[in-house]
Design an enzyme around this catalytic site. Structure first.
Site, PDB file in Angstrom:
ATOM      1  N   ASP A 170     -49.725-109.161 -81.512  1.00  0.00           N
ATOM      2  CA  ASP A 170     -50.359-109.098 -82.830  1.00  0.00           C
ATOM      3  C   ASP A 170     -50.045-110.345 -83.660  1.00  0.00           C
ATOM      4  O   ASP A 170     -48.907-110.816 -83.668  1.00  0.00           O
ATOM      5  CB  ASP A 170     -49.860-107.843 -83.554  1.00  0.00           C
ATOM      6  CG  ASP A 170     -50.747-107.469 -84.721  1.00  0.00           C
ATOM      7  OD1 ASP A 170     -51.867-107.998 -84.830  1.00  0.00           O
ATOM      8  OD2 ASP A 170     -50.314-106.624 -85.530  1.00  0.00           O
ATOM      9  N   HIS A 171     -51.039-110.841 -84.353  1.00  0.00           N
ATOM     10  CA  HIS A 171     -50.868-111.981 -85.266  1.00  0.00           C
ATOM     11  C   HIS A 171     -50.140-113.156 -84.616  1.00  0.00           C
ATOM     12  O   HIS A 171     -49.202-113.697 -85.194  1.00  0.00           O
ATOM     13  CB  HIS A 171     -50.144-111.546 -86.546  1.00  0.00           C
ATOM     14  CG  HIS A 171     -51.082-110.873 -87.512  1.00  0.00           C
ATOM     15  ND1 HIS A 171     -51.972-111.565 -88.280  1.00  0.00           N
ATOM     16  CD2 HIS A 171     -51.287-109.566 -87.788  1.00  0.00           C
ATOM     17  CE1 HIS A 171     -52.688-110.719 -88.999  1.00  0.00           C
ATOM     18  NE2 HIS A 171     -52.307-109.496 -88.715  1.00  0.00           N
ATOM     19  N   GLU A 277     -59.010-110.478 -80.089  1.00  0.00           N
ATOM     20  CA  GLU A 277     -59.334-110.210 -81.491  1.00  0.00           C
ATOM     21  C   GLU A 277     -59.011-111.462 -82.305  1.00  0.00           C
ATOM     22  O   GLU A 277     -58.035-112.159 -82.035  1.00  0.00           O
ATOM     23  CB  GLU A 277     -58.500-109.032 -82.029  1.00  0.00           C
ATOM     24  CG  GLU A 277     -58.549-108.931 -83.562  1.00  0.00           C
ATOM     25  CD  GLU A 277     -58.247-107.553 -84.113  1.00  0.00           C
ATOM     26  OE1 GLU A 277     -58.630-106.542 -83.482  1.00  0.00           O
ATOM     27  OE2 GLU A 277     -57.614-107.484 -85.178  1.00  0.00           O
ATOM     28  N   LYS A 319     -49.419-102.811 -97.485  1.00  0.00           N
ATOM     29  CA  LYS A 319     -48.742-102.016 -96.462  1.00  0.00           C
ATOM     30  C   LYS A 319     -48.335-100.645 -97.002  1.00  0.00           C
ATOM     31  O   LYS A 319     -47.780-100.550 -98.097  1.00  0.00           O
ATOM     32  CB  LYS A 319     -47.461-102.717 -95.982  1.00  0.00           C
ATOM     33  CG  LYS A 319     -47.635-104.157 -95.566  1.00  0.00           C
ATOM     34  CD  LYS A 319     -48.246-104.297 -94.192  1.00  0.00           C
ATOM     35  CE  LYS A 319     -48.394-105.778 -93.822  1.00  0.00           C
ATOM     36  NZ  LYS A 319     -49.291-105.984 -92.700  1.00  0.00           N
ATOM     37  N   HIS A 351     -57.118-104.026 -90.561  1.00  0.00           N
ATOM     38  CA  HIS A 351     -55.661-104.206 -90.479  1.00  0.00           C
ATOM     39  C   HIS A 351     -54.948-103.525 -91.637  1.00  0.00           C
ATOM     40  O   HIS A 351     -55.567-103.187 -92.641  1.00  0.00           O
ATOM     41  CB  HIS A 351     -55.311-105.700 -90.516  1.00  0.00           C
ATOM     42  CG  HIS A 351     -55.545-106.402 -89.225  1.00  0.00           C
ATOM     43  ND1 HIS A 351     -54.790-107.457 -88.806  1.00  0.00           N
ATOM     44  CD2 HIS A 351     -56.448-106.189 -88.247  1.00  0.00           C
ATOM     45  CE1 HIS A 351     -55.228-107.880 -87.632  1.00  0.00           C
ATOM     46  NE2 HIS A 351     -56.240-107.130 -87.273  1.00  0.00           N
TER      47      HIS A 351
HETATM   48 ZN    ZN Z   1     -53.199-108.092 -89.925  1.00  0.00          ZN
END
Ligand code: ZN
Length: 512
Positions: A170-171, A277, A319, A351
């Site tokens: 991820d990221h 992605e 978040k 996200h």
């Molecule tokens: Zn993200």
């Protein structure tokens, strides 16, 4: 050697599972061609039991014993034993999301939530991405990408989950990070092009913007002008128009990111047939429909179709709390983003999706036919904190005190609203009110973003919280599993339009 293993193996070969000892984890049992595999749960650890002919069984390392003309191996849950098992059961390895309409990223920060998640996902028709860790999260938890993928893979075998699962690097922002994630077994890459996205361009006046654009090579300008300027692209239920301002901004903010994505695609994605992605969600300015169309079209001109794209949607996706912003405007813009994604043949990715319960009915409805990907933000950590609040409230109060006092540690990592001044002072929290810390937005964000500092805090060469935290969690795994399932079920029910709104899922699932 465990003395009753031979009789257990005889029972399993005879198809008798009614009278097995509790140490045999029943969902894990696999019996094929006279071979037997299952997970043995002892008080202190879990092991894989294998019953095979001697020669193939030698691929597993562990305690061995001959039985009949075959071999029993009690194998520890290592990477090497996992690799040997994956030769027998390919479904324990992560795979691409391609062909799955609905996919959901879970991001188990602590490495002990996947079993509960898999039980929830069984039969839901949603492909789980169990491992989903950014480099930042790996640093903060002290885990490697391989640890993360391995923990998820063992959970998949334990639960007998054969419908496929993913592992997301991820990221990742640099080529070496992409390489690291792929070498660690990730089936999916989320390329974060933040460093190549020039947000500062959005601040320029029209004149300054135009001057920058006019400074580009004339041939480059001519190509962009001929392709986009004053054109309207019809996309069924929506359309995207480029005036000069939209075109110049799209090029100058995003074209470096397009080139970066194309380079990563050529070096890693295409050769490895990797699930791809591209994310822009951690940039500062929202992605306009024209920006999004430009990015997607430039990729398409280079023959690139990602599996998913994550624009930065209108409004705030902070978040661990609900969506903030005008929901009507979010819906209007989501319609256009969705039309762009459908036109180019990929799905939208949302996200920081934890707790965005107000917008899930909209996403579930608008993306129902084409599908969606949603990533949670590692909020299983907060469910772990909820367990602590329930079983040892004074310990959670001490954790909160620490997090509150050291909040400046994470101010540069995350965008969030919680501050000392708008959150409960630790001394005002009592054992009977401790659930406020995981239920109210601001203390919830403090606990959520401070997980690294909390787990890594040390005094006199000892962890202050970490060991006790994990011990409590292990001792109350059933409660943790229950909280995890309630939390994620709220998301899934809304995305699948099983429940109508946030109030309905809160009433159905909220523990207290
Ligand atoms: Zn993200």
């Amino acid at each position: 050697m465990i003395s009753n293993l031979p009789s257990i193996i005889d029972q399993l070969l005879a198809g008798d599972t009614a009278t097995l000892p509790a140490n045999v984890y029943q969902p894990s049992i696999q019996v094929t061609n006279g071979n037997v595999y299952f997970i043995w749960q002892a008080a202190d650890k879990r092991s894989l039991v294998v019953y095979e002919d001697a020669e193939p069984a030698a691929e597993f390392s562990g305690e061995q014993q001959a039985y009949g003309d075959k071999m029993i191996v009690i194998a520890p849950l290592t990477a090497a034993n996992n690799a040997a098992l994956a030769k027998r059961f390919a479904w324990i390895k992560p795979s691409s999301r391609h062909g799955h309409k609905y996919t959901f990223g879970l991001g188990d920060r602590l490495g002990n939530a996947s079993n509960a998640h898999l039980r929830l996902f069984k039969g839901r028709g949603i492909f789980p991405v169990l491992a989903q860790q950014s480099i930042r999260e790996l640093l903060l938890t002290g885990r490697t990408e391989q640890d993360v993928v391995l923990a998820a893979s063992w959970a998949v075998f334990e639960e007998g989950y054969q419908d496929g699962w993913g592992a997301d690097g991820d990221h990742v922002k640099e080529p070496f990070e992409v390489e690291y994630a792929l070498e660690s077994g990730c089936s999916m890459i989320t390329l974060d092009a933040t460093k190549q996205i020039h947000n500062e361009i959005a601040e320029l006046s029209d004149a300054a913007l135009d001057a920058r654009y006019q400074a580009l090579d004339p041939a480059v300008q001519a190509d962009f002008n001929a392709t986009y300027l004053d054109k309207t692209f019809e996309l069924g239920q929506a359309s995207v128009h480029f005036d000069r301002h939209e075109l110049e901004q799209s090029v100058l903010i995003f074209f470096d990111a397009v080139r970066f994505a194309a380079d990563i695609y050529a070096r890693f994605i295409k050769p490895g047939n990797v699930d791809f992605e591209i994310s822009m969600d951690e940039t500062i300015v929202p992605t306009t429909p024209a920006n999004h169309y430009f990015f997607a079209n430039e990729l398409a001109r280079r023959g690139i179709t990602p599996e998913t794209m994550a624009p930065k949607f209108y409004g705030e996706f902070q978040k661990a709390i609900d969506y903030q912003g005008n929901i009507k405007r979010f819906e209007r813009e989501f319609v256009v983003h969705e039309a762009i994604a459908e036109h180019f043949g990929y799905r939208l990715s949302i996200h920081s999706g934890s707790d965005k319960l107000s917008v899930y009915p909209i996403i579930g409805k608008l993306a129902k036919n084409h599908g969606w990907h949603v990533k949670t933000a590692g909020t299983n950590w907060l469910e772990a904190c909820r367990v602590i609040a329930k079983v040892d409230p004074s310990f959670l109060r001490a954790i909160y005190q620490y997090a509150y006092d050291h909040l400046q540690d994470v101010k540069s990592f995350y965008v969030f609203q919680a501050e000392q001044s708008n959150s409960p002072r630790p001394e005002t929290i009592k054992d009977v009110t401790v659930m406020r810390l995981v239920n109210e937005d601001n203390p919830r964000q403090i606990l959520h973003t401070m997980y690294g500092s909390i787990l890594n805090a040390q005094a006199s060469y000892h962890y202050v919280f970490r060991d006790r935290f994990f011990a409590e969690l292990t001792a109350h795994q059933a409660l943790y599993d229950d909280y995890l399932n309630r939390h994620i079920a709220e998301h899934l029910d809304l995305l699948q339009n099983i429940a109508p709104d946030k109030a309905a899922v809160k009433a159905k699932y909220d523990p207290e």
